[in-house]
Design a protein around this motif. Structure first.
Motif, PDB file in Angstrom:
ATOM      1  N   ASP A 194       0.811  -1.205   0.000  1.00  0.00           N
ATOM      2  CA  ASP A 194       0.000   0.000   0.000  1.00  0.00           C
ATOM      3  C   ASP A 194       0.850   1.263   0.000  1.00  0.00           C
ATOM      4  OD1 ASP A 194      -2.229  -1.583   0.018  1.00  0.00           O
ATOM      5  OD2 ASP A 194      -2.545  -1.442   2.194  1.00  0.00           O
ATOM      6  N   SER A 195       1.970   1.226   0.716  1.00  0.00           N
ATOM      7  CA  SER A 195       2.811   2.428   0.788  1.00  0.00           C
ATOM      8  C   SER A 195       3.395   2.780  -0.562  1.00  0.00           C
ATOM      9  CB  SER A 195       3.931   2.229   1.817  1.00  0.00           C
ATOM     10  OG  SER A 195       3.393   2.078   3.114  1.00  0.00           O
ATOM     11  N   ARG A 196       3.820   1.756  -1.325  1.00  0.00           N
ATOM     12  CA  ARG A 196       4.358   2.012  -2.662  1.00  0.00           C
ATOM     13  C   ARG A 196       3.277   2.589  -3.574  1.00  0.00           C
ATOM     14  NH1 ARG A 196      10.032   1.300  -3.734  1.00  0.00           N
ATOM     15  NH2 ARG A 196      10.796   0.190  -1.903  1.00  0.00           N
ATOM     16  N   ARG A 197       2.079   2.062  -3.468  1.00  0.00           N
ATOM     17  CA  ARG A 197       0.976   2.582  -4.289  1.00  0.00           C
ATOM     18  C   ARG A 197       0.692   4.041  -3.901  1.00  0.00           C
ATOM     19  NH1 ARG A 197      -2.521  -0.845  -3.118  1.00  0.00           N
ATOM     20  NH2 ARG A 197      -3.799   0.344  -1.656  1.00  0.00           N
ATOM     21  N   PHE A 198       0.737   4.325  -2.612  1.00  0.00           N
ATOM     22  CA  PHE A 198       0.533   5.696  -2.142  1.00  0.00           C
ATOM     23  C   PHE A 198       1.560   6.638  -2.771  1.00  0.00           C
ATOM     24  CE2 PHE A 198       1.579   9.115   0.836  1.00  0.00           C
ATOM     25  CZ  PHE A 198       0.331   9.677   1.065  1.00  0.00           C
ATOM     26  N   VAL A 199       2.819   6.223  -2.814  1.00  0.00           N
ATOM     27  CA  VAL A 199       3.880   7.050  -3.400  1.00  0.00           C
ATOM     28  C   VAL A 199       3.596   7.322  -4.869  1.00  0.00           C
ATOM     29  CG1 VAL A 199       6.335   7.116  -4.010  1.00  0.00           C
ATOM     30  CG2 VAL A 199       5.643   6.287  -1.751  1.00  0.00           C
ATOM     31  N   ARG A 200       3.211   6.291  -5.616  1.00  0.00           N
ATOM     32  CA  ARG A 200       2.951   6.467  -7.041  1.00  0.00           C
ATOM     33  C   ARG A 200       1.753   7.392  -7.285  1.00  0.00           C
ATOM     34  NH1 ARG A 200       4.028   0.821  -6.946  1.00  0.00           N
ATOM     35  NH2 ARG A 200       1.795   0.366  -7.026  1.00  0.00           N
ATOM     36  N   GLU A 201       0.676   7.182  -6.534  1.00  0.00           N
ATOM     37  CA  GLU A 201      -0.521   8.001  -6.724  1.00  0.00           C
ATOM     38  C   GLU A 201      -0.272   9.446  -6.315  1.00  0.00           C
ATOM     39  OE1 GLU A 201      -3.962   4.560  -6.145  1.00  0.00           O
ATOM     40  OE2 GLU A 201      -3.276   5.725  -4.410  1.00  0.00           O
ATOM     41  N   LEU A 202       0.508   9.640  -5.276  1.00  0.00           N
ATOM     42  CA  LEU A 202       0.829  10.991  -4.835  1.00  0.00           C
ATOM     43  C   LEU A 202       1.628  11.722  -5.910  1.00  0.00           C
ATOM     44  CD1 LEU A 202       0.781  13.132  -2.662  1.00  0.00           C
ATOM     45  CD2 LEU A 202       2.765  12.040  -1.599  1.00  0.00           C
ATOM     46  N   GLY A 203       2.594  11.044  -6.506  1.00  0.00           N
ATOM     47  CA  GLY A 203       3.387  11.655  -7.566  1.00  0.00           C
ATOM     48  C   GLY A 203       2.531  12.074  -8.749  1.00  0.00           C
ATOM     49  N   ARG A 204       1.609  11.212  -9.160  1.00  0.00           N
ATOM     50  CA  ARG A 204       0.739  11.544 -10.293  1.00  0.00           C
ATOM     51  C   ARG A 204      -0.184  12.713  -9.962  1.00  0.00           C
ATOM     52  NH1 ARG A 204       0.513   5.730 -10.972  1.00  0.00           N
ATOM     53  NH2 ARG A 204      -1.461   5.647  -9.810  1.00  0.00           N
ATOM     54  N   THR A 205      -0.667  12.767  -8.720  1.00  0.00           N
ATOM     55  CA  THR A 205      -1.555  13.862  -8.320  1.00  0.00           C
ATOM     56  C   THR A 205      -0.820  15.188  -8.331  1.00  0.00           C
ATOM     57  OG1 THR A 205      -2.877  12.348  -6.957  1.00  0.00           O
ATOM     58  CG2 THR A 205      -3.075  14.698  -6.490  1.00  0.00           C
ATOM     59  N   LEU A 206       0.410  15.207  -7.830  1.00  0.00           N
ATOM     60  CA  LEU A 206       1.196  16.445  -7.828  1.00  0.00           C
ATOM     61  C   LEU A 206       1.507  16.898  -9.250  1.00  0.00           C
ATOM     62  CD1 LEU A 206       3.669  15.667  -4.892  1.00  0.00           C
ATOM     63  CD2 LEU A 206       1.788  17.324  -4.873  1.00  0.00           C
ATOM     64  N   GLN A 207       1.816  15.959 -10.126  1.00  0.00           N
ATOM     65  CA  GLN A 207       2.092  16.298 -11.521  1.00  0.00           C
ATOM     66  C   GLN A 207       0.858  16.905 -12.173  1.00  0.00           C
ATOM     67  OE1 GLN A 207       5.250  15.632 -12.817  1.00  0.00           O
ATOM     68  NE2 GLN A 207       4.664  16.872 -14.577  1.00  0.00           N
ATOM     69  N   PHE A 288       1.025  16.849   5.798  1.00  0.00           N
ATOM     70  CA  PHE A 288       2.410  16.619   6.215  1.00  0.00           C
ATOM     71  C   PHE A 288       3.089  15.565   5.355  1.00  0.00           C
ATOM     72  CE2 PHE A 288       0.997  18.461  10.390  1.00  0.00           C
ATOM     73  CZ  PHE A 288       1.821  19.574  10.320  1.00  0.00           C
ATOM     74  N   LEU A 289       2.343  14.546   4.955  1.00  0.00           N
ATOM     75  CA  LEU A 289       2.943  13.535   4.082  1.00  0.00           C
ATOM     76  C   LEU A 289       3.311  14.132   2.723  1.00  0.00           C
ATOM     77  CD1 LEU A 289       0.759  10.398   4.865  1.00  0.00           C
ATOM     78  CD2 LEU A 289       3.228  10.596   5.218  1.00  0.00           C
ATOM     79  N   ILE A 290       2.459  15.011   2.208  1.00  0.00           N
ATOM     80  CA  ILE A 290       2.742  15.631   0.914  1.00  0.00           C
ATOM     81  C   ILE A 290       3.862  16.655   1.041  1.00  0.00           C
ATOM     82  CG2 ILE A 290       1.807  17.097  -0.918  1.00  0.00           C
ATOM     83  CD1 ILE A 290      -0.945  15.821  -0.333  1.00  0.00           C
ATOM     84  N   ALA A 291       3.616  17.696   1.857  1.00  0.00           N
ATOM     85  CA  ALA A 291       4.597  18.786   1.971  1.00  0.00           C
ATOM     86  C   ALA A 291       5.842  18.348   2.723  1.00  0.00           C
ATOM     87  CB  ALA A 291       3.948  19.981   2.676  1.00  0.00           C
ATOM     88  N   GLY A 292       5.672  17.457   3.690  1.00  0.00           N
ATOM     89  CA  GLY A 292       6.804  17.052   4.521  1.00  0.00           C
ATOM     90  C   GLY A 292       7.794  16.183   3.801  1.00  0.00           C
ATOM     91  N   HIS A 293       7.391  15.580   2.676  1.00  0.00           N
ATOM     92  CA  HIS A 293       8.364  14.778   1.943  1.00  0.00           C
ATOM     93  C   HIS A 293       8.768  15.435   0.633  1.00  0.00           C
ATOM     94  CE1 HIS A 293       5.832  13.212  -1.348  1.00  0.00           C
ATOM     95  NE2 HIS A 293       6.961  12.735  -1.844  1.00  0.00           N
ATOM     96  N   GLU A 294       7.835  16.013  -0.100  1.00  0.00           N
ATOM     97  CA  GLU A 294       8.132  16.490  -1.451  1.00  0.00           C
ATOM     98  C   GLU A 294       9.167  17.610  -1.454  1.00  0.00           C
ATOM     99  OE1 GLU A 294       7.567  16.824  -5.725  1.00  0.00           O
ATOM    100  OE2 GLU A 294       7.229  15.235  -4.249  1.00  0.00           O
ATOM    101  N   THR A 295       8.990  18.590  -0.566  1.00  0.00           N
ATOM    102  CA  THR A 295       9.916  19.722  -0.555  1.00  0.00           C
ATOM    103  C   THR A 295      11.290  19.324  -0.038  1.00  0.00           C
ATOM    104  OG1 THR A 295       9.023  20.387   1.595  1.00  0.00           O
ATOM    105  CG2 THR A 295       8.078  21.441  -0.347  1.00  0.00           C
ATOM    106  N   THR A 296      11.331  18.486   0.995  1.00  0.00           N
ATOM    107  CA  THR A 296      12.624  18.077   1.538  1.00  0.00           C
ATOM    108  C   THR A 296      13.351  17.145   0.577  1.00  0.00           C
ATOM    109  OG1 THR A 296      11.619  18.219   3.743  1.00  0.00           O
ATOM    110  CG2 THR A 296      13.786  17.205   3.594  1.00  0.00           C
ATOM    111  N   ALA A 297      12.607  16.279  -0.099  1.00  0.00           N
ATOM    112  CA  ALA A 297      13.231  15.415  -1.108  1.00  0.00           C
ATOM    113  C   ALA A 297      13.839  16.253  -2.218  1.00  0.00           C
ATOM    114  CB  ALA A 297      12.205  14.442  -1.668  1.00  0.00           C
ATOM    115  N   ALA A 298      13.120  17.289  -2.661  1.00  0.00           N
ATOM    116  CA  ALA A 298      13.648  18.169  -3.702  1.00  0.00           C
ATOM    117  C   ALA A 298      14.932  18.849  -3.244  1.00  0.00           C
ATOM    118  CB  ALA A 298      12.595  19.214  -4.075  1.00  0.00           C
ATOM    119  N   LEU A 299      14.929  19.353  -2.012  1.00  0.00           N
ATOM    120  CA  LEU A 299      16.116  20.014  -1.460  1.00  0.00           C
ATOM    121  C   LEU A 299      17.300  19.056  -1.404  1.00  0.00           C
ATOM    122  CD1 LEU A 299      17.695  22.199   0.076  1.00  0.00           C
ATOM    123  CD2 LEU A 299      16.468  21.498   2.162  1.00  0.00           C
TER     124      LEU A 299
END
Length: 482
Positions: A194-207, A288-299
């Protein structure tokens, strides 16, 4: 925040001549009747394109018009600082953040400032980012660093997919430190879970949020209608995932929990005495899951690129690390000054949140143009933080030492706003910087980093984030033994 406020700024903002109307603003070449500046739209890299327009001569303030919609873009450092004055300007939710709102309607970053739940959540969660709480998160962050270095060591010097690694590491940090949950993103058993699916769906939603915001008229409407059912399904799936995470936590004893999820489940607002409703806990957790990972991962991806291209930077980070890096403690992070300077320079040149909207509370004179009350402008921090008028002639050069406390005196007018502005600025900035410093320190201590990527290119999906690239991570301990 904006660092420094020049004494000359008020004089710069005022004009003895009458302010010009918005239609007098410069605009990109090639404007067409009715369609407007359709030729200047780049739906894949919109803010980088706008920065290029500013640097080509349109800045420090210009317009872009599509059909009847006019966007005012502020790219100069001094004018951007003027827009941060809370007495004259306020926050407004437009652009990709507005598109993401259906995911978490009342989340910390997507809720209206007038929404009482925003203030309630902010007050409840503020203690979760105080120093005492940050100390409790350190060990969870260190556990992610352990998993990450072990994974990279197992590559045997083969290429590392930085995008995948930083996505998983930053999601695990927020989940373990903030929610007491291991997402198992560093184990084979989590590969198709489920966590991997969450990552993929989150990426598509942000795009989708980024591209649909900058889509062409008519064509974009058709594309949005075709994409809408899939977007709704993915948003529902993201929400179900978080609902299950919260339910699982509620089955445990949370009465003594002091992490972010524990606060949301048990703490009361000091003003109203109320707890957060269940649907708002979901919104905040998703936020927090969205903003807390996406911005820090980019940095982190930007920082790793510059480190891999400059071994001397790696040596400087190692020189400020304790002898036993695996025992890197909470207090050690504060002493890693060069690492923080490097992170700040990454944030200056490539802010993960490349800009934000501001709305005029009263009529404003902005760079000699009249901004009516209630009119929004887009502050392009990506360009304003490179403005040579406030950062000097080498503003485009990556130079971490410009953030040395002595060197900063050379830039009294500097504009540096990677965390947003005002009361809606990022609540998790200390969390993100502690996490990024810890992970970078551990990786640089364990590996010699190299990359063959010739240039850093960034994609846009609500944030600015590097296109995927590979690193070569040579295990320093293994090399020393051989």
């Amino acid at each position: 925040m904006t660092i420094g406020r020049p004494a000359c700024l008020s004089a710069h903002m005022e004009s003895s001549s009458p302010a010009l109307p918005l239609d007098a603003l410069p605009h990109p070449p090639g404007r067409l009747p009715i369609l407007g500046d359709v030729a200047s739209v780049d739906r894949h890299r919109p803010t980088q394109h706008e920065m290029g327009l500013a640097q080509a001569g349109l800045g420090p303030i210009f317009q872009r018009k599509l059909l009847g919609t006019q966007l005012v873009i502020v790219t100069g450092g001094r004018l951007a600082a003027q827009c941060n004055d809370e007495t004259s300007w306020g926050r407004v939710l437009l652009g990709p953040l507005a598109k993401i709102r259906p995911v978490a309607p009342h989340g910390m970053f997507t809720a209206s400032s007038k929404d009482p739940l925003w203030g309630q959540a902010r007050r409840i969660l503020t203690p979760g980012f105080a120093q005492a709480s940050m100390r409790t998160y350190h060990d969870a962050m260190a556990s992610v660093a352990d998993d990450l270095t072990a994974e990279w060591a197992a590559t045997g010097g083969r290429g590392v997919d930085v995008h995948s690694a930083m996505t998983r590491a930053t999601l695990e940090v927020i989940a373990r430190a903030g929610f007491g949950r291991d997402l198992r993103l560093f184990t084979a058993s989590g590969e198709d879970g489920d966590s991997r699916r969450f990552v993929r769906e989150l990426g598509r939603t942000l795009q989708w949020a980024s591209e649909s915001t900058n889509d062409l008229p008519v064509i974009g409407d058709v594309r949005a209608a075709l994409r809408a059912p899939g977007v709704r399904r993915e948003i529902a799936s993201l929400q179900r995932y978080v609902d299950e995470l919260i339910v699982e936590r509620q089955r445990q004893n949370t009465s003594a929990a002091t992490d972010l999820l524990g606060l949301m489940l048990t703490a009361t607002d000091p003003e109203s005495g109320k707890r957060l409703p269940a649907d708002n806990i979901r919104d905040q957790t998703l936020t927090f899951l969205i903003a807390g990972h996406e911005t820090t991962a980019a940095l982190l991806e930007v920082a790793l690129y510059y480190l891999a291209r400059n071994p001397a930077f790696q040596d400087r980070i190692r020189s400020e690390m304790p002898v036993q890096a695996t025992a890197l403690g909470y207090e050690d992070i504060a002493r890693m000054r060069f690492t923080r300077q490097l992170l700040n320079e990454c944030l200056r040149l490539w802010p993960p949140a490349p800009g934000y909207f501001r709305i005029a509370r009263t009529e404003q004179n902005l760079g000699g143009y009249r901004i009516p009350a209630g009119r929004a402008v887009f502050v392009l921090a990506l360009a304003a933080q490179r403005d040579p008028d406030v950062w000097g002639p080498d503003a485009e050069t990556f130079e971490p030492d410009r953030f040395d406390s002595t060197a900063l005196r050379a830039f009294p007018d500097r504009f540096f706003q990677p965390w947003g502005t005002g009361p809606r600025s990022c609540i998790g900035r200390a969390f993100a910087l502690h996490e990024a410093t810890l992970l970078l320190g551990r990786l640089v201590d364990a590996f010699d980093l190299r990359t063959s990527a010739p240039a850093l290119t960034l994609r846009e999906r609500g944030t600015l984030r590097p296109d995927p690239y590979d690193l070569i991570a040579h295990d320093r301990a293994a090399a020393a033994r051989s």
